[in-house]
Design a protein around this motif. Structure first.
Motif, PDB file in Angstrom:
ATOM      1  N   PRO A   9       3.123 -13.268  18.589  1.00  0.00           N
ATOM      2  CA  PRO A   9       3.284 -11.838  18.853  1.00  0.00           C
ATOM      3  C   PRO A   9       2.096 -10.990  18.376  1.00  0.00           C
ATOM      4  O   PRO A   9       2.169  -9.770  18.349  1.00  0.00           O
ATOM      5  N   GLY A  10       0.996 -11.625  17.977  1.00  0.00           N
ATOM      6  CA  GLY A  10      -0.207 -10.872  17.673  1.00  0.00           C
ATOM      7  C   GLY A  10      -0.582 -10.719  16.209  1.00  0.00           C
ATOM      8  O   GLY A  10      -1.506  -9.982  15.889  1.00  0.00           O
ATOM      9  N   PHE A  11       0.112 -11.400  15.304  1.00  0.00           N
ATOM     10  CA  PHE A  11      -0.278 -11.349  13.891  1.00  0.00           C
ATOM     11  C   PHE A  11      -1.559 -12.154  13.684  1.00  0.00           C
ATOM     12  O   PHE A  11      -1.776 -13.163  14.342  1.00  0.00           O
ATOM     13  N   VAL A  12      -2.406 -11.695  12.776  1.00  0.00           N
ATOM     14  CA  VAL A  12      -3.687 -12.330  12.503  1.00  0.00           C
ATOM     15  C   VAL A  12      -3.702 -12.781  11.041  1.00  0.00           C
ATOM     16  O   VAL A  12      -3.353 -12.014  10.138  1.00  0.00           O
ATOM     17  N   ARG A  13      -4.127 -14.002  10.823  1.00  0.00           N
ATOM     18  CA  ARG A  13      -4.223 -14.540   9.458  1.00  0.00           C
ATOM     19  C   ARG A  13      -5.358 -13.841   8.710  1.00  0.00           C
ATOM     20  O   ARG A  13      -6.486 -13.765   9.186  1.00  0.00           O
ATOM     21  N   GLN A  14      -5.044 -13.315   7.528  1.00  0.00           N
ATOM     22  CA  GLN A  14      -6.028 -12.587   6.733  1.00  0.00           C
ATOM     23  C   GLN A  14      -6.574 -13.404   5.572  1.00  0.00           C
ATOM     24  O   GLN A  14      -7.674 -13.181   5.129  1.00  0.00           O
ATOM     25  N   GLY A  15      -5.800 -14.312   5.055  1.00  0.00           N
ATOM     26  CA  GLY A  15      -6.250 -15.110   3.927  1.00  0.00           C
ATOM     27  C   GLY A  15      -5.076 -15.829   3.289  1.00  0.00           C
ATOM     28  O   GLY A  15      -3.944 -15.712   3.739  1.00  0.00           O
ATOM     29  N   PRO A  23      -0.415 -27.618  -2.590  1.00  0.00           N
ATOM     30  CA  PRO A  23       0.668 -26.708  -2.230  1.00  0.00           C
ATOM     31  C   PRO A  23       1.450 -26.289  -3.469  1.00  0.00           C
ATOM     32  O   PRO A  23       1.386 -26.989  -4.468  1.00  0.00           O
ATOM     33  N   PRO A  24       2.163 -25.211  -3.443  1.00  0.00           N
ATOM     34  CA  PRO A  24       2.427 -24.321  -2.318  1.00  0.00           C
ATOM     35  C   PRO A  24       1.326 -23.297  -2.128  1.00  0.00           C
ATOM     36  O   PRO A  24       0.523 -23.050  -3.010  1.00  0.00           O
ATOM     37  N   VAL A  25       1.345 -22.671  -0.962  1.00  0.00           N
ATOM     38  CA  VAL A  25       0.341 -21.672  -0.611  1.00  0.00           C
ATOM     39  C   VAL A  25       1.047 -20.409  -0.114  1.00  0.00           C
ATOM     40  O   VAL A  25       2.150 -20.473   0.413  1.00  0.00           O
ATOM     41  N   CYS A  26       0.422 -19.267  -0.300  1.00  0.00           N
ATOM     42  CA  CYS A  26       0.910 -17.997   0.230  1.00  0.00           C
ATOM     43  C   CYS A  26      -0.148 -17.480   1.197  1.00  0.00           C
ATOM     44  O   CYS A  26      -1.288 -17.247   0.804  1.00  0.00           O
ATOM     45  N   THR A  27       0.210 -17.332   2.469  1.00  0.00           N
ATOM     46  CA  THR A  27      -0.726 -16.886   3.502  1.00  0.00           C
ATOM     47  C   THR A  27      -0.330 -15.497   3.979  1.00  0.00           C
ATOM     48  O   THR A  27       0.835 -15.240   4.259  1.00  0.00           O
ATOM     49  N   GLU A  28      -1.307 -14.587   4.082  1.00  0.00           N
ATOM     50  CA  GLU A  28      -1.041 -13.236   4.550  1.00  0.00           C
ATOM     51  C   GLU A  28      -1.414 -13.110   6.020  1.00  0.00           C
ATOM     52  O   GLU A  28      -2.496 -13.545   6.433  1.00  0.00           O
ATOM     53  N   VAL A  29      -0.484 -12.530   6.817  1.00  0.00           N
ATOM     54  CA  VAL A  29      -0.743 -12.229   8.218  1.00  0.00           C
ATOM     55  C   VAL A  29      -0.477 -10.743   8.438  1.00  0.00           C
ATOM     56  O   VAL A  29       0.402 -10.165   7.809  1.00  0.00           O
ATOM     57  N   THR A  30      -1.258 -10.137   9.325  1.00  0.00           N
ATOM     58  CA  THR A  30      -1.102  -8.707   9.595  1.00  0.00           C
ATOM     59  C   THR A  30      -1.100  -8.431  11.087  1.00  0.00           C
ATOM     60  O   THR A  30      -1.652  -9.191  11.887  1.00  0.00           O
ATOM     61  N   ARG A  31      -0.468  -7.322  11.426  1.00  0.00           N
ATOM     62  CA  ARG A  31      -0.487  -6.796  12.794  1.00  0.00           C
ATOM     63  C   ARG A  31      -0.318  -5.288  12.679  1.00  0.00           C
ATOM     64  O   ARG A  31       0.744  -4.824  12.279  1.00  0.00           O
ATOM     65  N   GLY A  32      -1.359  -4.553  12.970  1.00  0.00           N
ATOM     66  CA  GLY A  32      -1.311  -3.100  12.787  1.00  0.00           C
ATOM     67  C   GLY A  32      -1.067  -2.780  11.320  1.00  0.00           C
ATOM     68  O   GLY A  32      -1.778  -3.260  10.445  1.00  0.00           O
ATOM     69  N   HIS A  33      -0.029  -2.000  11.050  1.00  0.00           N
ATOM     70  CA  HIS A  33       0.305  -1.640   9.667  1.00  0.00           C
ATOM     71  C   HIS A  33       1.254  -2.641   9.003  1.00  0.00           C
ATOM     72  O   HIS A  33       1.552  -2.520   7.826  1.00  0.00           O
ATOM     73  N   ALA A  34       1.737  -3.624   9.769  1.00  0.00           N
ATOM     74  CA  ALA A  34       2.661  -4.623   9.213  1.00  0.00           C
ATOM     75  C   ALA A  34       1.881  -5.718   8.489  1.00  0.00           C
ATOM     76  O   ALA A  34       0.860  -6.197   8.985  1.00  0.00           O
ATOM     77  N   ARG A  35       2.363  -6.110   7.332  1.00  0.00           N
ATOM     78  CA  ARG A  35       1.740  -7.170   6.543  1.00  0.00           C
ATOM     79  C   ARG A  35       2.836  -8.082   6.008  1.00  0.00           C
ATOM     80  O   ARG A  35       3.788  -7.625   5.395  1.00  0.00           O
TER      81      ARG A  35
END
Length: 51
Positions: A9-15, A23-35
């Protein structure tokens, strides 16, 4: 991984953050103002925010 699912749906991986080399890992994805933080951790989310 969930990152691919959220990319549809358009979220982009930021880091990502790792507290140890593996593991474990925490990955941030964003889309517009949503994080979102996609975490492999278990049992560490605040009440009423874990989806």
């Amino acid at each position: 991984m969930a990152v691919r699912w959220y990319a549809r749906p358009g979220f982009v991986r930021q880091g990502e953050k790792r507290f140890d080399p593996g593991p474990p890992v925490c990955t941030e994805v964003t889309r517009g103002h949503a994080r979102l933080c996609l975490s492999e951790h278990e049992g560490d989310a605040r009440p009423d925010i874990l989806v």
